[in-house]
Design a protein around this motif. Sequence first.
Motif, PDB file in Angstrom:
ATOM      1  N   ASP A  69       1.155  -1.136  -0.095  1.00  0.00           N
ATOM      2  CA  ASP A  69       0.123   0.100  -0.432  1.00  0.00           C
ATOM      3  C   ASP A  69       1.439   1.063  -0.158  1.00  0.00           C
ATOM      4  OD1 ASP A  69      -2.614   1.498   0.044  1.00  0.00           O
ATOM      5  OD2 ASP A  69      -3.065   0.683   2.400  1.00  0.00           O
ATOM      6  N   LYS A  70       1.725   1.340   0.635  1.00  0.00           N
ATOM      7  CA  LYS A  70       3.246   2.791   1.168  1.00  0.00           C
ATOM      8  C   LYS A  70       3.492   2.824  -0.649  1.00  0.00           C
ATOM      9  CE  LYS A  70       2.511   2.353   6.318  1.00  0.00           C
ATOM     10  NZ  LYS A  70       3.483   1.607   7.178  1.00  0.00           N
ATOM     11  N   VAL A  71       3.832   1.798  -0.784  1.00  0.00           N
ATOM     12  CA  VAL A  71       4.923   2.068  -1.647  1.00  0.00           C
ATOM     13  C   VAL A  71       4.902   2.119  -3.165  1.00  0.00           C
ATOM     14  CG1 VAL A  71       6.636   0.526  -0.394  1.00  0.00           C
ATOM     15  CG2 VAL A  71       5.357  -1.250  -2.153  1.00  0.00           C
ATOM     16  N   THR A  72       2.764   1.571  -3.285  1.00  0.00           N
ATOM     17  CA  THR A  72       2.593   1.909  -4.397  1.00  0.00           C
ATOM     18  C   THR A  72       2.026   3.344  -4.626  1.00  0.00           C
ATOM     19  OG1 THR A  72       1.772  -0.289  -4.679  1.00  0.00           O
ATOM     20  CG2 THR A  72       0.453   1.763  -5.519  1.00  0.00           C
ATOM     21  N   ILE A 114      -3.591   7.436  -4.448  1.00  0.00           N
ATOM     22  CA  ILE A 114      -5.464   7.727  -4.352  1.00  0.00           C
ATOM     23  C   ILE A 114      -5.088   8.827  -3.805  1.00  0.00           C
ATOM     24  CG2 ILE A 114      -6.917   6.095  -3.611  1.00  0.00           C
ATOM     25  CD1 ILE A 114      -5.811   6.136  -6.665  1.00  0.00           C
ATOM     26  N   GLY A 115      -4.219   8.618  -2.435  1.00  0.00           N
ATOM     27  CA  GLY A 115      -4.792   9.221  -0.989  1.00  0.00           C
ATOM     28  C   GLY A 115      -4.971   8.122  -0.054  1.00  0.00           C
ATOM     29  N   MET A 121       7.171  -7.997  -7.925  1.00  0.00           N
ATOM     30  CA  MET A 121       7.028  -6.828  -7.890  1.00  0.00           C
ATOM     31  C   MET A 121       8.148  -5.546  -7.181  1.00  0.00           C
ATOM     32  SD  MET A 121       2.787  -6.912  -8.360  1.00  0.00           S
ATOM     33  CE  MET A 121       2.245  -5.335  -7.685  1.00  0.00           C
ATOM     34  N   LEU A 122       8.136  -6.045  -5.908  1.00  0.00           N
ATOM     35  CA  LEU A 122       8.762  -5.180  -4.997  1.00  0.00           C
ATOM     36  C   LEU A 122      10.431  -5.125  -4.998  1.00  0.00           C
ATOM     37  CD1 LEU A 122       7.651  -6.774  -1.163  1.00  0.00           C
ATOM     38  CD2 LEU A 122       7.099  -4.288  -2.247  1.00  0.00           C
ATOM     39  N   ASN A 182      12.442  -1.775  -6.178  1.00  0.00           N
ATOM     40  CA  ASN A 182      13.655  -1.667  -5.563  1.00  0.00           C
ATOM     41  C   ASN A 182      14.035  -1.910  -4.306  1.00  0.00           C
ATOM     42  OD1 ASN A 182      16.214  -1.572  -5.948  1.00  0.00           O
ATOM     43  ND2 ASN A 182      16.850   0.360  -5.945  1.00  0.00           N
ATOM     44  N   ARG A 183      12.548  -2.939  -3.787  1.00  0.00           N
ATOM     45  CA  ARG A 183      12.757  -3.347  -2.392  1.00  0.00           C
ATOM     46  C   ARG A 183      13.036  -4.787  -2.573  1.00  0.00           C
ATOM     47  NH1 ARG A 183      10.704   0.722   1.184  1.00  0.00           N
ATOM     48  NH2 ARG A 183      10.007   2.296  -0.326  1.00  0.00           N
TER      49      ARG A 183
END
Length: 433
Positions: free
Chosen positions: A113-116, A125-126, A170-171, A176-177
């Motif tokens: 949620d945070k990285v997106t 989106i907020g 994806m990460l 880049n996680r």
Amino acid sequence: MPGIVLIGAQWGDEGKGKATDLIGDKVDYVARFNGGNNAGHTVVVGDQTYALHLLPSGIIHPNVTPVVGNGVVVDPEALFAEIDGLESRGVDCSRLLVSESAHIIAPYHRTLDKVTERFLGKRKIGTTGRGIGPAYADKVNRVGIRVHDLFNPEHLRDKVEASLHQKNQMLVKLYNRRTIEVDAIVDELLGVAERLKPYVANTSLILNRALDEDKTVLFEGGQATMLDVDHGTYPFVTSSNCTAGGACTGTGVGPTKINRVIGVSKAYITRVGEGPFPTELNDESGEWLRQQGHEFGVTTGRPRRCGWFDALVNRYAAQINGLTDIVLTKLDVLTGLESIPICTGYDVTLADGSHAKVSDMPTDQAEFASATPIYEEMPGWSEDISGARSFEDFPQTTQDYVHRLEELSACRISAIGTGPGRDQIVSVHSLID
């Protein structure tokens, strides 16, 4: 006795907790049917204020059974923190029931949620960053984890592996996680299972039996109509169905068992997060409403965006929810204004660049984003209405304002909030027959 749905008729923060509290001592069950701990309800009892996020507002009432339905996404740690906070203040939470079919918010949902959001930048989106959207996405993608999965370690591991297989790609490659370890997630989820187990039940069966036995069930929505994933201001919405239809899918109770739908609206309007908001006031009037109404998020503390009452939004909410009643809140906030604007139409820009005046909510989101409000002015009032206990106690201009909102919303206003206190409400029509 009836099944009653209670939902927000605007963008949220309308005072649903107060409305639930108003009829909470007349119902047997209060069931949350959507959302997660991104919701926020404030309930004031005497000199005590309770900020609820995941738990149903009815948990404050000792004779009510609070239910977290299958349509809710549950963060166990957030749930336990809220239970601990309430019990430390003397609120008994032992009656709580959590659907065995509700989906779990895992740690990786919060991470995504945070990285997106950061990745989206100005197109964000907020969200609240609490993992709500990713948990619902997993539910729809059929890789979600349900509450009952926590009690089967082997099955749980298979589900976590399936969910993380794509997410780790994806990460690493997109965001880049680092990868997220399956073992760590499984251990964390198994660690909450024992404490959660006493609350877990087949809540659909329980609620249906209660209604068959003439018990009263109040279905409480998180978020609000304009944040519904199908009927709200998409894509600036939440990830679940906040409208009345969501009460059925989110609890496993059929529509024939619901016979009243109550919408809650502020006497003005607010929203948080990104997205179009035609009557938003980016001026002194907006700041005045924010300060007078204490418009800061219960869950996030974020200042809310404020604007004048939008009759198109309310009429739209009445239509798609099938509202039978409106609870109008925070009418006292408007005290002191010489005149009060009401939005009765929009001037929108069409696809060909021309303009049109409309009196109903546009379904085209580009049109809605371009909407300029058309106002009519109503006389205000200076008298203190916080002590009113009947509609006749209001000044005539206050009565006229309420009647006009009722007319424009195409739904009767059955109760009116005149302050934050539990007893600061004027009942016009009974909310429970």
